[in-house]
Design a protein around this motif. Structure first.
Motif, PDB file in Angstrom:
ATOM      1  N   TYR B 479       0.837  -1.196   0.000  1.00 54.07           N
ATOM      2  CA  TYR B 479       0.000   0.000   0.000  1.00 54.07           C
ATOM      3  C   TYR B 479       0.865   1.235   0.000  1.00 54.07           C
ATOM      4  N   TRP B 481       0.434   5.444   0.824  1.00 52.00           N
ATOM      5  CA  TRP B 481      -0.458   6.485   1.334  1.00 52.00           C
ATOM      6  C   TRP B 481       0.244   7.824   1.189  1.00 52.00           C
ATOM      7  N   VAL B 505       3.986   7.141   2.651  1.00 52.98           N
ATOM      8  CA  VAL B 505       4.503   5.889   3.207  1.00 52.98           C
ATOM      9  C   VAL B 505       4.168   4.767   2.242  1.00 52.98           C
ATOM     10  N   PHE B 506       5.093   3.844   2.134  1.00 54.44           N
ATOM     11  CA  PHE B 506       4.927   2.724   1.212  1.00 54.44           C
ATOM     12  C   PHE B 506       5.370   1.462   1.926  1.00 54.44           C
ATOM     13  N   LYS B 507       4.519   0.462   1.884  1.00 55.19           N
ATOM     14  CA  LYS B 507       4.902  -0.791   2.509  1.00 55.19           C
ATOM     15  C   LYS B 507       4.573  -1.924   1.562  1.00 55.19           C
ATOM     16  N   ASP B 548       9.541  -7.864   3.842  1.00 54.62           N
ATOM     17  CA  ASP B 548       8.745  -6.731   4.346  1.00 54.62           C
ATOM     18  C   ASP B 548       9.608  -5.510   4.113  1.00 54.62           C
ATOM     19  N   ARG B 550       9.797  -1.231   3.429  1.00 54.26           N
ATOM     20  CA  ARG B 550       9.008  -0.012   3.592  1.00 54.26           C
ATOM     21  C   ARG B 550       9.809   1.212   3.226  1.00 54.26           C
ATOM     22  N   LEU B 551       9.050   2.238   2.886  1.00 58.60           N
ATOM     23  CA  LEU B 551       9.662   3.494   2.501  1.00 58.60           C
ATOM     24  C   LEU B 551       8.891   4.603   3.201  1.00 58.60           C
ATOM     25  N   LEU B 552       9.613   5.512   3.855  1.00 59.47           N
ATOM     26  CA  LEU B 552       8.959   6.655   4.494  1.00 59.47           C
ATOM     27  C   LEU B 552       9.556   7.904   3.896  1.00 59.47           C
TER      28      LEU B 552
END
Lengths: 486, 1000
Positions: B479, B481, B505-507, B548, B550-552
């Motif tokens: 996802y 956002w 944010v990307f996960k 897993d 993620r990117l913030l």
């Protein structure tokens, strides 16, 4: 005013995801971190199991131990097939040899896995820990023994892994020091391993003693060798089997004569992309009969083909000849089997380690043959004991003859009554025919200084050891000197 | 008389003076009414057209000037004469720089764009009518090079934007309505509104994911106040291969094999040649005409406050090799709905469901179906006297009967995917807009592989003694956002500023499972399930079965312009990623670009030939984070398997060695270019110079063997240790003209010249090797300083030895015999050995070009798209070179004696060096390919409910001109090191299609 508040609120909303904050991107991996391991007895055991894994990659050590000697020729599909193996056969190998690089890397991988266990040996205590540590030390000794045999002085690390950065500071430890560590490890192992392992395939007290005897013999420490081998012979559970015809068949696996056997299985697939990953005996497929169609055997790549010199070294009436050497022309004529001649076809195949029918043939079938490698047989132990007893300072010729004759009698041959140098040479000859095809010949010739007279193109002062792979010297910062004359 | 005169005067006057009611309709060129058009009367009043395009105005006098304007159309002015009913036709302003360009978290007018962005509209995509989106990009955008990985149905393409910037994963970031997409086969091209390609530092708004370029795809969304409309497109096509490689027939084969054995010192295998005839033509056997069928139904429309678009599609494509054993099926349904709650609040929802089903055959590898068809002996029949498939005896260990191979391959995979987005746009107050968008994907990929018990011949690697069945399942979820605020304002009358600040944010997580079981009852596919098997193995025993990542991110962009003439844009983004070690977890990525609309300057007014001219430049620092996860930590996911008690035991051990300093690849990218329109806006020209330097390339460089990296499941650490440069020039020229009422023409040409140069590789020897050639040979491709990435490294040849004395004279190659290739002693050391290898070619083309032309005449439309690649080389690696494998036709030109030829060496089964990798196996892969020729006829307009009915014929890949002797010069695995090596590429098919478009 209202609008300013609104806009501030909105900016906060925009930055809302930061309530996840920077820790949003700190994620623990699903797989365990290697530095947080060894918390239970089971974790120790699993790490030890992984240290055994690299034993299966010694298939290439076994092949080269024969091909480098006068026992076999390289073979294969053509003169371009596995150039590294062709080179070693002709004693024209260089530091660019691919197979030597594999051995260097795979044996050190084994060393590191054993040292990983030893590095955390004091983390916890539990009953049976000494057995697991003994297994790790046995394996470490096994791998270092291979490294010393092939390369001479090699970097030594004890009870800790080589970590990134170490390669730029560590030097080539002199052979004698490495052997000293091997001896210490095997002494500990002999004292702590059980006589019978908890599972078939585990290292045992006998295995440690036999390997220790061998290590002493290679350093010409005859008295020590004789002593430890004597203990093994008299108090160990091993004997020579009478059904020699099945010694190397699957029914003969892990029998009473096997002091230590490298285990293989056909239950997992394998590919050429990672030969060291295969659970099968890769040498068996490589040694197999090219494009074979007929009973009993299966196809292979026709490497490691016995010479007529080896075939003729067997005395008449020696039952071991038919177990060691397959005369493929005669076999084809009598059974109607067909095959294709490979490169350097001699008419013979290494009958102990070529592909048989009856296994699962999991793909790639050439790489998944389940034939175990009999690393140390009781016959080998007897012959080593014979040699040590005859060559030690207070030579015991009677005992030496007795051991030698046990092996000869099992083979259907008569007793020998020789003594002195003649007895020694007889033992050497017996080693050649008893252990034909099992990867020992080249190193026996080198340690007994008989290599030059037996192997064409063998240069004294050079070919006793193999060259350190050139790229390994570079990758360690170009600080090591190469073995002489390479 | 006088009375008549006065009376007519009065009449005339009253007519003149009378204020009328004017009715009218504003239409498109095809007759459809356009709602929402602003109708303004000079002097005050105005109105908008209604849903049918009709309008009414009161008090219109003769001489009044009416202005009709609507976004996307050319504004029109009409001076009223005597009309009471006014019909106005508005022309699309598609060529105006008023186009909207999507630039990431917002849009810009094309005129304001300061970067190198190319847009492909839905009209162009409709015209090309591709099965996959990438096919619509090839040849349309300068700087974008698409290479197909294979012609098999459902297979992917490699997209390289401005060269190959990394030896790792060079895929660009692709977003569909803001949603991350990795596999483009899931998008139905008919659903696309526009494709926007960000090629330079403009992509910097995406920070650490932008180094390979960014592609933003927008799907159709409908239009306000529009009646519900449907469009149906369907076609049926027949595909066939574009090429068959000529190989020897049975008689030629036997003759040449006899010669080859003789030269090799063995007895000729064929005693008698008569009666062999032609034998089996294996390629004719496995190539077939395969159908392709597609149906697409779309619907869109809008009310006063809402607009919607929805669609359903079905595609069924069989393979030209293997027919339904290689088929691909795709079903998609999508919806897009936007609702204006109020003037301030707008909500948009999209949803997509996709199902694909693909069957695969082994392709482009040793032992693939085509490889086998080329190497099989033509003297063998397909089936033997018992009716079973002929065994391929004596042909090496990999070549098997390809017909048998197709028959025994059961390899299929299905994808079930749901994607959705939800976006909210809120106008906080007049100039401040808040956007929040949530995007997600959920995909389940299932695979089944059944290997039946089969015997293909002795020693074959494909023999299966124990039937096996493997089932995989992978679940992917992600996802994104995004939240951002945009503030636009002007001051001083001519200064405009737009500032945006936001976060994202990307996960993405994935989970894999795979099991293999054995001994399927009756050896039949019907019984192949995991319930019927024995000895089930879990293929993920060592862990390593999930990720897993993620990117913030936080980002800001400020755009400034002065009277629309001087433009400036600055971007800064901070990205934090789970992929990077704790020492390097966050990175800052700035970029800046500027533009000057020269044509708006006063001094430019006199230059009438040039209508618009904009100069622009950009520079930025962007990153590439496509690396493996957790490279900075040492994990116990290695392979430690042994055997105790005759059973496999699985231990735990260290996997890849770690590097705690690991970070992203960093790219500095510079672009200087201009956009111009001239000749009355009929011509448009864009040129760009670009230079991208990518540093800190992630390499798995070899490390010392004492570290244990060659252990099963382990590997050396990943280190940032390389630099590569891509420089080039892009040129794009387009022409559109309405020549007459009935005839309009369009044409475009684009070319890209690219130079790739590796500047730094910190590995032993200063190079990385990759790819494979032959069996047991050294890798043929390298990444090395001073050369382009993935260049071919092998021997140079210099003709053939004609006589024994020639061999004797050349001291360097003593083992050769007459008829062998002469190798060049490049280092002049007197011997030919591995150090004489050198650069013998590169798979990267020097220039790629696209040329497209089309015209519309009355009801007929025609278009033709051509693509060319010049200077790319391909390695011919589909010949097995075993004693009895077949030869390709050029073998007939082999050396047979002194003076016979200086090109092709003699055929011999004896030992020789002719099979070593040399430039003899490197061919020029330059080609010109007509990708698409289409002729359409619009049958009727406005008949009952049908507003348009068009039928068309389309030929895909009708013509390919190339010197390359293999199947397809356009195919490549796409690997940066090891691409461009042909082991029997599944060629792109030629398709004859007949189709229908219906709008109603």
């Amino acid at each position: 005013m209202n609008t300013i508040i609104k806009s501030i609120l909105l900016t906060l909303v925009v930055l809302l995801p930061t309530s996840c904050s920077d820790s949003f991107v700190e994620v623990k991996p699903n797989d365990q971190n290697s530095e947080d391991y060894f918390n239970t007895a089971e974790e120790f055991d699993l790490a030890v199991v992984s240290a055994y894994d690299l034993l299966q990659s010694t298939y290439i050590n076994v092949m080269l131990g024969e091909i480098a000697s006068d026992n076999t020729l390289a073979g294969g599909e053509s003169s371009n097939d596995a150039p590294g193996i062709q080179e070693i056969d002709d004693m024209r190998h260089t530091p660019l040899n691919a197979q030597l690089r594999d051995i260097w890397g795979w044996m050190f991988a084994g060393v590191n896995r054993a040292n990983y266990v030893m590095e955390f040996q004091n983390k916890i205590d539990f009953t049976g820990k000494n057995v697991l540590l003994a297994e790790a030390r046995f394996l470490r000794a096994y791998y270092y023994f291979e490294l010393v045999k092939f390369f001479g002085d090699v970097p030594l690390t004890v009870d800790k892994r080589f970590l990134f950065g170490d390669q730029f500071t560590v030097g080539r430890t002199p052979k004698a020091e490495v052997y000293a560590q091997i001896e210490q490890d095997l002494i500990y192992a002999s004292a702590n391993l059980p006589a019978v392992g908890k599972q078939t395939g585990r290292a045992t007290k006998g295995a440690a003693q036999a390997l220790l005897g061998k290590a002493y013999l290679f350093q010409n420490k005859y008295a020590e060798a004789a002593e430890v081998l004597e203990q093994l012979i008299t108090s160990g559970p091993y004997r020579l089997v009478t059904d020699y015809d099945n010694m190397f068949e699957s029914v003969g696996e892990n029998n009473a004569e096997s002091v230590f056997e490298v285990q293989y299985s056909d239950k997992e697939g394998a590919g050429f992309g990672c030969l060291q990953c295969s659970e099968g005996n890769v040498a068996v497929g490589f040694n197999g009969i090219r494009n074979y169609n007929g009973p009993k055997y299966d196809s292979g790549f026709s490497f490691n083909v016995p010479t007529s010199g080896l075939a003729n070294a067997f005395e008449p009436g020696d039952i071991r000849k038919r177990v060691a050497i397959l005369d493929i022309e005669a076999w084809a004529a009598s059974t109607g089997a067909t095959f294709v001649k490979g490169y350097e076809h001699t008419g013979y195949y290494n009958n102990k380690y070529i592909a048989r029918q009856g296994d699962l043939n999991t793909g790639d079938a050439n790489l998944t043959n389940p034939n175990n490698y009999r690393a140390i047989r009781f016959a080998d132990v007897l012959l080593m004991a014979a040699e040590a007893n005859n060559k030690k300072s207070s030579a015991d010729a009677i005992k030496s003859q007795a051991y030698l004759n046990r092996v000869r009698n099992r083979a259907g041959l008569s007793n020998t009554t020789l003594t002195g140098d003649a007895l020694t040479n007889a033992i050497y000859r017996e080693r050649r025919v008893e252990l034909a095809g099992e990867g020992h010949r080249f190193f026996d010739l080198v340690r007994t200084s008989k290599a030059q007279e037996s192997i064409p193109n063998f240069t004294v002062g050079k070919h006793e050891v193999f060259p350190i792979p050139a790229i390994e010297i570079q990758l360690a910062g170009n600080r090591w000197t190469q073995n002489p004359n390479y | 008389m006088k009375f008549l005169f006065i009376w007519s005067l009065v009449l005339g006057l009253s007519l003149y003076c009378e204020a009328q009611n004017l009715k009218g309709k504003v239409k498109e060129q095809n007759g459809e009414g356009i709602p929402g058009v602003a109708v303004a009367v000079e002097g005050g009043q105005g109105t908008f057209t209604d849903i049918d395009g009709s309008f009414t105005l009161n008090n219109i006098k003769k001489g009044d000037k009416l202005t009709f304007s609507f976004i996307g159309y050319e504004t029109q002015e009409v001076i009223i004469a005597n009309q009471t009913d006014l019909q106005v036709i508005m022309a699309n302003a598609a060529n105006e720089l008023e186009e909207i360009v999507v630039v990431g978290y917002g849009t810009q007018n094309k005129k304001e764009v300061t970067g190198a962005v190319s847009v492909i509209s839905s009209e162009t995509i409709q015209r090309i009518n591709p099965v996959r989106v990438e096919q619509a990009l090839q040849g349309q955008v300068a700087g974008v090079n698409i290479t197909s990985q294979s012609g098999s149905p459902g297979s992917g393409s490699t997209i390289n934007i401005r060269g190959i910037s990394t030896n790792g994963d060079s895929r660009p970031l692709i977003l569909v309505d803001g949603n991350v997409i990795e596999d483009l086969s899931v998008i139905n091209p008919q659903d696309i509104e526009s494709v926007n390609v960000l090629k330079d530092a403009t992509a910097g708004i995406y920070g650490v994911r932008a180094a390979n370029g960014v592609i933003l795809i927008v799907t159709k969304s409908g239009r306000l106040n529009t009646k519900m409309k449907f469009d149906l497109t369907t076609y049926y096509g027949v595909q066939s291969t574009t090429r068959k490689i000529p190989v020897l027939n049975a008689t030629e084969y036997a003759l040449l094999k006899n010669e080859s054995f003789t030269f090799g010192g063995s007895r000729p295998p064929f005693r008698s040649i008569e009666g062999l005839g032609i034998g089996t033509n294996w390629q004719d056997l496995i190539f077939q005409n395969a159908p392709i069928y597609s149906l697409n139904l779309g619907m869109n429309g809008g009310k006063k406050k809402s607009k919607y678009s929805a669609g359903v599609s079905y595609l069924d494509q069989d393979g030209i090799v293997g027919g339904s054993s290689a088929k691909f099926q795709r079903i998609t349904t999508r919806g897009n709905y936007t609702y204006d709650f109020s003037k301030k609040l707008k909500v948009n929802v999209t949803g997509l469901y996709l199902y694909t089903d693909k069957n695969s055959l082994l392709e482009n590898s040793l032992g693939s179906v085509l490889f086998n068809a080329l190497n099989m002996a033509p003297t063998l029949p397909v089936r033997d006297s018992n009716g079973s498939f002929t065994l391929a005896e004596g042909l090496g260990n990999e070549v098997i009967n390809p017909a048998a191979q197709i028959n025994d391959t059961y390899n299929s995979s299905q994808v079930n995917k749901i994607s959705g987005t939800l976006g909210v746009t809120y106008n906080v107050f007049k100039n401040l807009e808040f956007n929040s968008r949530f995007q997600f994907n959920h995909a389940v990929v299932d695979g089944q592989l059944f290997s039946p018990e089969v015997f293909y011949g002795s020693g074959k690697v494909f023999n299966v003694a124990r039937s096996a069945y493997t089932e995989n399942q992978s679940v992917f979820q992600d996802y994104t956002w995004d939240n951002y605020l945009t503030y636009s304002t002007s001051f001083g009358g001519s200064h405009n500023i737009k500032a945006m600040i936001g976060s994202s944010v990307f996960k993405t997580i994935g989970e894999f499972a795979s099991s293999t079981g054995f001994n399927i009852p009756d050896n039949s596919i019907g019984n192949a399930t995991l319930d019927n098997v024995t000895d089930v193995i879990d293929n993920f025993q060592n862990g390593n079965n999930m990720f897993d990542s993620r990117l913030l991110s936080y980002f800001t962009r400020v755009q400034y312009d002065f009277k629309g003439k001087y433009l400036l844009s600055a971007v800064l983004r901070r990205d934090g990623s789970t992929k990077f070690g704790p020492k390097n977890q966050f990175g800052y990525f700035p970029s800046i670009s500027a533009g000057w609309n020269v044509s708006d300057e006063a001094f430019f007014k006199n230059i009438t030939f040039v209508n618009q001219l904009k100069l622009r430049a950009s520079y930025g620092i962007v990153g590439n984070d496509r690396i493996a996860d957790y490279g900075f930590v040492s994990l116990l996911n290695g392979e430690g398997v042994y055997v105790f008690n005759n059973d496999l035991v699985f231990g735990r051990t260290i996997g890849r060695l770690n590097n705690p300093e690991i970070q992203w690849e960093e790219q500095k990218t510079l672009d200087i270019g201009f956009d111009a329109k001239f000749g009355g806006n009929k011509w448009n020209l864009t040129m760009d110079y670009f230079k991208k330097r990518t540093e800190k390339l992630l390499l798995v460089a070899e490390v010392s063997g004492i570290l244990g990296a060659s252990a099963p499941g382990s590997s050396p650490p990943i280190t940032n240790a390389g630099t590569v440069d891509n420089q080039g020039l892009e040129f794009q020229l387009g022409y559109v003209e309405q020549l007459s009422k009935d005839l309009s023409v369009n044409a475009s040409f684009n070319a890209t010249r690219l130079v790739n140069n590796v500047l730094f590789v910190n590995s032993e020897g200063g190079f990385l090797a990759g790819g494979s050639f032959g069996v047991g040979q050294e890798p043929p491709s390298r990444m090395e300083v001073g050369q382009s990435i993935g260049y071919f490294y092998g021997y140079k040849t210099n003709g053939i030895f004609q006589t024994a004395s020639e061999v004797a004279e050349s001291s360097a190659q003593q083992n050769a015999t007459p008829g062998d290739l002469k190798f060049v002693d490049t280092n002049n050391d007197g011997i030919i050995d591995a150090s004489d290898r050198t650069n013998i070619g590169s798979p990267i083309p020097d220039i790629v070009m696209g040329f497209n032309i089309g015209f519309d005449y009355k009801n007929i439309d025609f278009s033709c798209y051509t693509f060319a690649s010049v200077g790319n080389e391909i390695v011919r690696n589909y010949e097995r070179n075993q004693p009895l494998t077949n030869f390709t036709a050029y073998a007939k030109d082999r050396w047979t004696g002194e003076g016979s030829t200086n090109v092709h060496p003699k055929l011999s089964t004896g030992t020789n060096s002719n099979i070593l990798f040399s430039d003899y196996f490197v061919e020029d892969g330059s080609y010109v390919r007509v990708q698409n020729v289409q002729l359409g006829y619009t049958v009727g307009q406005n008949w009952k409910n049908i507003t348009k009915c068009r039928i068309y014929v389309l030929v895909v890949n009708p013509v390919t001109l190339t010197k390359y002797t293999g199947y397809d010069p356009s195919a490549s695995s796409g690997a940066p090191i090891g691409g461009g090596i042909d082991q029997g590429f599944y060629p792109l098919p030629r398709t004859y299609q007949l189709g229908l478009n219906l709008n109603f």
